[in-house]
Structures are given as C-alpha cells and as structure tokens.
Write a protein that holds these residues in place. Structure first.
Motif, PDB file in Angstrom:
ATOM      1  N   ASP A   6      54.947 -45.317 -59.686  1.00  0.00           N
ATOM      2  CA  ASP A   6      53.515 -45.233 -59.897  1.00  0.00           C
ATOM      3  C   ASP A   6      53.185 -45.826 -61.261  1.00  0.00           C
ATOM      4  O   ASP A   6      54.054 -46.031 -62.100  1.00  0.00           O
ATOM      5  CB  ASP A   6      52.996 -43.802 -59.724  1.00  0.00           C
ATOM      6  CG  ASP A   6      53.516 -42.827 -60.761  1.00  0.00           C
ATOM      7  OD1 ASP A   6      53.629 -43.195 -61.938  1.00  0.00           O
ATOM      8  OD2 ASP A   6      53.785 -41.674 -60.394  1.00  0.00           O
ATOM      9  N   VAL A   7      51.936 -46.131 -61.462  1.00  0.00           N
ATOM     10  CA  VAL A   7      51.487 -46.809 -62.675  1.00  0.00           C
ATOM     11  C   VAL A   7      51.775 -45.969 -63.917  1.00  0.00           C
ATOM     12  O   VAL A   7      52.230 -46.499 -64.932  1.00  0.00           O
ATOM     13  CB  VAL A   7      49.980 -47.157 -62.574  1.00  0.00           C
ATOM     14  CG1 VAL A   7      49.450 -47.714 -63.872  1.00  0.00           C
ATOM     15  CG2 VAL A   7      49.757 -48.133 -61.433  1.00  0.00           C
ATOM     16  N   GLN A   8      51.558 -44.663 -63.846  1.00  0.00           N
ATOM     17  CA  GLN A   8      51.827 -43.798 -64.997  1.00  0.00           C
ATOM     18  C   GLN A   8      53.295 -43.834 -65.385  1.00  0.00           C
ATOM     19  O   GLN A   8      53.617 -43.887 -66.561  1.00  0.00           O
ATOM     20  CB  GLN A   8      51.411 -42.356 -64.712  1.00  0.00           C
ATOM     21  CG  GLN A   8      49.928 -42.130 -64.782  1.00  0.00           C
ATOM     22  CD  GLN A   8      49.596 -40.668 -64.579  1.00  0.00           C
ATOM     23  OE1 GLN A   8      50.178 -39.987 -63.742  1.00  0.00           O
ATOM     24  NE2 GLN A   8      48.644 -40.186 -65.359  1.00  0.00           N
ATOM     25  N   PHE A  12      54.859 -45.102 -68.912  1.00  0.00           N
ATOM     26  CA  PHE A  12      55.750 -44.235 -69.681  1.00  0.00           C
ATOM     27  C   PHE A  12      57.050 -44.960 -70.020  1.00  0.00           C
ATOM     28  O   PHE A  12      57.507 -44.952 -71.164  1.00  0.00           O
ATOM     29  CB  PHE A  12      56.042 -42.943 -68.903  1.00  0.00           C
ATOM     30  CG  PHE A  12      56.977 -42.027 -69.633  1.00  0.00           C
ATOM     31  CD1 PHE A  12      56.501 -41.162 -70.595  1.00  0.00           C
ATOM     32  CD2 PHE A  12      58.339 -42.043 -69.345  1.00  0.00           C
ATOM     33  CE1 PHE A  12      57.368 -40.310 -71.281  1.00  0.00           C
ATOM     34  CE2 PHE A  12      59.207 -41.202 -70.021  1.00  0.00           C
ATOM     35  CZ  PHE A  12      58.727 -40.337 -70.995  1.00  0.00           C
ATOM     36  N   GLU A  13      57.648 -45.616 -69.033  1.00  0.00           N
ATOM     37  CA  GLU A  13      58.890 -46.346 -69.257  1.00  0.00           C
ATOM     38  C   GLU A  13      58.699 -47.457 -70.286  1.00  0.00           C
ATOM     39  O   GLU A  13      59.532 -47.637 -71.179  1.00  0.00           O
ATOM     40  CB  GLU A  13      59.413 -46.925 -67.943  1.00  0.00           C
ATOM     41  CG  GLU A  13      59.917 -45.877 -66.997  1.00  0.00           C
ATOM     42  CD  GLU A  13      60.200 -46.398 -65.599  1.00  0.00           C
ATOM     43  OE1 GLU A  13      60.001 -47.608 -65.340  1.00  0.00           O
ATOM     44  OE2 GLU A  13      60.626 -45.580 -64.750  1.00  0.00           O
ATOM     45  N   GLY A  59      59.685 -51.820 -67.821  1.00  0.00           N
ATOM     46  CA  GLY A  59      59.890 -51.044 -66.617  1.00  0.00           C
ATOM     47  C   GLY A  59      61.306 -50.535 -66.425  1.00  0.00           C
ATOM     48  O   GLY A  59      61.659 -50.115 -65.338  1.00  0.00           O
ATOM     49  N   TYR A  60      62.121 -50.581 -67.477  1.00  0.00           N
ATOM     50  CA  TYR A  60      63.487 -50.064 -67.393  1.00  0.00           C
ATOM     51  C   TYR A  60      63.451 -48.559 -67.621  1.00  0.00           C
ATOM     52  O   TYR A  60      62.898 -48.091 -68.610  1.00  0.00           O
ATOM     53  CB  TYR A  60      64.367 -50.758 -68.437  1.00  0.00           C
ATOM     54  CG  TYR A  60      65.777 -50.219 -68.548  1.00  0.00           C
ATOM     55  CD1 TYR A  60      66.619 -50.183 -67.439  1.00  0.00           C
ATOM     56  CD2 TYR A  60      66.264 -49.756 -69.755  1.00  0.00           C
ATOM     57  CE1 TYR A  60      67.911 -49.694 -67.546  1.00  0.00           C
ATOM     58  CE2 TYR A  60      67.556 -49.273 -69.868  1.00  0.00           C
ATOM     59  CZ  TYR A  60      68.376 -49.250 -68.768  1.00  0.00           C
ATOM     60  OH  TYR A  60      69.656 -48.766 -68.873  1.00  0.00           O
ATOM     61  N   ASP A  61      64.013 -47.814 -66.705  1.00  0.00           N
ATOM     62  CA  ASP A  61      64.058 -46.350 -66.799  1.00  0.00           C
ATOM     63  C   ASP A  61      65.304 -45.978 -67.610  1.00  0.00           C
ATOM     64  O   ASP A  61      66.413 -45.967 -67.094  1.00  0.00           O
ATOM     65  CB  ASP A  61      64.108 -45.749 -65.393  1.00  0.00           C
ATOM     66  CG  ASP A  61      63.865 -44.257 -65.379  1.00  0.00           C
ATOM     67  OD1 ASP A  61      63.586 -43.676 -66.444  1.00  0.00           O
ATOM     68  OD2 ASP A  61      63.957 -43.669 -64.285  1.00  0.00           O
TER      69      ASP A  61
END
Length: 98
Positions: A6-8, A12-13, A59-61
């Motif tokens: 999701d966008v949130q 955050f990532e 976008g890397y977790d």
C-alpha cells in the motif's frame, strides 16, 4: 496472487531508507572521501547487495537484522535508532507544513 504494497507502506520504507542513508551511510568517510561499496561492507558488516539497496533503492523493506547491524556499528541501541527515526519523521513533516 502477487503481493502489492500500500502507499503508506511504500512511503514508510522510503522514509526509512532516506533516514538510514542521511544519518548513517552518507556521514561515513575515509580520509575525507566517500567509501567504496566494499569499504562500506567492511565498516558496517552489512552485505554488498544490501548496502547497494540502502544507497540506491526506493521501496526496499529494510530487515531488522540490517537495522541491528547499523546500530552495532553506530554503537547505539535499537530504541535510540527508532527514536532518531521518529524525530526524523517529525522534522520532515514539519518541513512539509511550512
């Protein structure tokens, strides 16, 4: 079925990556120069592929094991790390409102 973020979560990532890069990766220098990826690996004990993701990716977790390594080389606790991250987010949010 493919997982979608999701966008949130994505924001955050990206915020976490930006925080790590600004506060922990970019300040590292060797004789006043930016280290090579290999030198970052030696300094931080974080793998080459992960260092590259921390520096270049969006976008890397980030795994908690990587955060723990950052804390170890920075000589801080996880609670200090996350307190610093919360402050970073508050500063970013206050800049947005201006």
């Amino acid at each position: 079925m493919a997982k979608t973020k999701d966008v949130q979560q994505e924001h955050f990532e990206n915020d976490l990556l930006s925080f790590i890069k600004v506060k922990f990766i970019e300040p590292i220098t060797i004789n006043g120069l930016k280290p090579t990826i290999r030198q970052y690996v030696e300094i931080t004990s974080i793998g080459k592929a992960t260092i590259e993701k921390l520096i270049k990716s969006k976008g890397y977790d980030v795994p908690i094991s990587t955060i723990r390594k950052i804390c170890t080389y920075s000589k801080i606790t996880l609670s200090v790390f996350f307190s610093m991250f919360e402050e970073y987010l508050k500063e970013k949010e206050s800049k947005k409102k201006k």
